[in-house]
Design a protein around this motif. Sequence first.
Motif, PDB file in Angstrom:
ATOM      1  N   CYS A  70       0.831  -1.206   0.000  1.00  0.00           N
ATOM      2  CA  CYS A  70       0.000   0.000   0.000  1.00  0.00           C
ATOM      3  C   CYS A  70       0.866   1.257   0.000  1.00  0.00           C
ATOM      4  O   CYS A  70       0.574   2.233  -0.703  1.00  0.00           O
ATOM      5  CB  CYS A  70      -0.927   0.000   1.211  1.00  0.00           C
ATOM      6  N   THR A  73       2.439   1.663  -3.521  1.00  0.00           N
ATOM      7  CA  THR A  73       1.481   2.081  -4.544  1.00  0.00           C
ATOM      8  C   THR A  73       1.096   3.542  -4.405  1.00  0.00           C
ATOM      9  O   THR A  73       1.011   4.275  -5.393  1.00  0.00           O
ATOM     10  CB  THR A  73       0.222   1.198  -4.465  1.00  0.00           C
ATOM     11  N   SER A  74       0.874   3.986  -3.174  1.00  0.00           N
ATOM     12  CA  SER A  74       0.377   5.351  -2.968  1.00  0.00           C
ATOM     13  C   SER A  74       1.470   6.408  -3.043  1.00  0.00           C
ATOM     14  O   SER A  74       1.237   7.509  -3.543  1.00  0.00           O
ATOM     15  CB  SER A  74      -0.321   5.449  -1.606  1.00  0.00           C
ATOM     16  N   ILE A  75       2.662   6.091  -2.553  1.00  0.00           N
ATOM     17  CA  ILE A  75       3.737   7.085  -2.480  1.00  0.00           C
ATOM     18  C   ILE A  75       4.758   6.901  -3.593  1.00  0.00           C
ATOM     19  O   ILE A  75       5.152   7.861  -4.257  1.00  0.00           O
ATOM     20  CB  ILE A  75       4.435   7.029  -1.107  1.00  0.00           C
ATOM     21  N   SER A  77       4.634   5.490  -6.619  1.00  0.00           N
ATOM     22  CA  SER A  77       4.219   5.789  -7.994  1.00  0.00           C
ATOM     23  C   SER A  77       4.217   7.289  -8.258  1.00  0.00           C
ATOM     24  O   SER A  77       4.677   7.749  -9.310  1.00  0.00           O
ATOM     25  CB  SER A  77       2.825   5.199  -8.257  1.00  0.00           C
ATOM     26  N   GLN A  78       3.715   8.073  -7.305  1.00  0.00           N
ATOM     27  CA  GLN A  78       3.709   9.530  -7.467  1.00  0.00           C
ATOM     28  C   GLN A  78       5.126  10.087  -7.439  1.00  0.00           C
ATOM     29  O   GLN A  78       5.464  11.007  -8.199  1.00  0.00           O
ATOM     30  CB  GLN A  78       2.882  10.174  -6.345  1.00  0.00           C
ATOM     31  N   GLY A  94      -5.502  13.352  -4.959  1.00  0.00           N
ATOM     32  CA  GLY A  94      -4.319  12.501  -4.824  1.00  0.00           C
ATOM     33  C   GLY A  94      -3.557  12.791  -3.545  1.00  0.00           C
ATOM     34  O   GLY A  94      -3.055  11.875  -2.880  1.00  0.00           O
ATOM     35  N   ILE A  97      -5.475  11.297  -0.614  1.00  0.00           N
ATOM     36  CA  ILE A  97      -5.303   9.843  -0.581  1.00  0.00           C
ATOM     37  C   ILE A  97      -3.936   9.483  -0.001  1.00  0.00           C
ATOM     38  O   ILE A  97      -3.813   8.598   0.847  1.00  0.00           O
ATOM     39  CB  ILE A  97      -5.475   9.245  -1.988  1.00  0.00           C
ATOM     40  N   GLN A  98      -2.893  10.185  -0.467  1.00  0.00           N
ATOM     41  CA  GLN A  98      -1.551   9.935   0.071  1.00  0.00           C
ATOM     42  C   GLN A  98      -1.502  10.186   1.568  1.00  0.00           C
ATOM     43  O   GLN A  98      -0.885   9.421   2.327  1.00  0.00           O
ATOM     44  CB  GLN A  98      -0.529  10.833  -0.630  1.00  0.00           C
ATOM     45  N   VAL A 101      -3.434   7.349   3.366  1.00  0.00           N
ATOM     46  CA  VAL A 101      -2.771   6.048   3.228  1.00  0.00           C
ATOM     47  C   VAL A 101      -1.467   6.010   4.020  1.00  0.00           C
ATOM     48  O   VAL A 101      -1.163   5.024   4.699  1.00  0.00           O
ATOM     49  CB  VAL A 101      -2.524   5.707   1.746  1.00  0.00           C
ATOM     50  N   SER A 102      -0.674   7.087   3.941  1.00  0.00           N
ATOM     51  CA  SER A 102       0.602   7.094   4.664  1.00  0.00           C
ATOM     52  C   SER A 102       0.381   7.039   6.172  1.00  0.00           C
ATOM     53  O   SER A 102       1.111   6.354   6.897  1.00  0.00           O
ATOM     54  CB  SER A 102       1.417   8.337   4.292  1.00  0.00           C
ATOM     55  N   THR A 105      -1.136   3.330   6.962  1.00  0.00           N
ATOM     56  CA  THR A 105      -0.165   2.242   6.851  1.00  0.00           C
ATOM     57  C   THR A 105       0.950   2.371   7.884  1.00  0.00           C
ATOM     58  O   THR A 105       1.391   1.379   8.455  1.00  0.00           O
ATOM     59  CB  THR A 105       0.435   2.196   5.439  1.00  0.00           C
TER      60      THR A 105
END
Length: 309
Positions: A70, A73-75, A77-78, A94, A97-98, A101-102, A105
């Motif tokens: 997770c 994918t979230s950090i 890719s950007q 975006g 979401i980051q 998610v950060s 997780t």
Amino acid sequence: MANNSVKGNFILVGFSDQPQLEKILFVIVLFCFLLNLVGNTTIILISSVDPKLKTPMYFFLTQLSLVDMCVTTSIGSQLLWNLKGPAKTITALGCAIQLYVSLATGSTECVLLAVMAFDRYAAVCKPLHYSTVMNPQLCQALAAVAWLSGTGNALIQGTITLQLPRCGHRLIHHFFCEVPSMIKLACVDIHANEVQLFFASLVLLLLPLALILTSYGLIARAVSRIKSAQAWRKALGTCGSHLMVVSLFYGSITAVYIHPNSSYSRTRGRFISLFYTVMTPTLNPLIYTLRNKDVKGALRRLFHRDPNP
């Protein structure tokens, strides 16, 4: 970067103040990104299909792999997108979401590492009752507590941070949207937010760490009573991989979230954050596969099936 400041978007400064590093970092992050996905997917696959890995340790290891994927994918890719060219923007959605998610997780991993330490304590100190103590219902409940605590922390801290008035400030001095960088965009007094972040960090960072240290203290005391070099080697084989993962994760994340705000260095903070968001999730599956005979055996059985077992 001003030309990329689309209305409603944020600008991630990232490593743009060190452009000579961006191409090198792109290659490193891309390699780690792919290795992370392959390594963690492999652990999830072998833990689900190999009967010898149907144990609490590998159940929790699967949860850790999901957390790491997770993060990637979230950090990751950007970050790759921003490193490859001059565009450094991220949409408001975006960024939110980051942020969520950060937080989720990171908090989940803290609690999950404490749960895994308790599992190692039960394996070493209560070997005859291990299967009874770490029954499937308890394992699922502990995993649920880890995910729910991480999600709850993200919903609370993330929502409070996103609701701060920014007065048009959209320049984030980081490579991803995280709470310490986001609250600096606020155009109001953020002292209360910094105190709240500090106490949340104490609960979700230091409390799990205290439980981890307690578990390993009990393990060391139990093994020392045996006074056998073989017992120490067996305990180290059982706990060594987890200890390495804990050291890497806590050594980096506490440097970012537990510190006086006045001493926080942007450059230092970015590189430390790069370590725990990119490097640590990549190293975790390598540590568990390279040091663990069960995992290496499962990989051999998966890719080199013996027609006459």
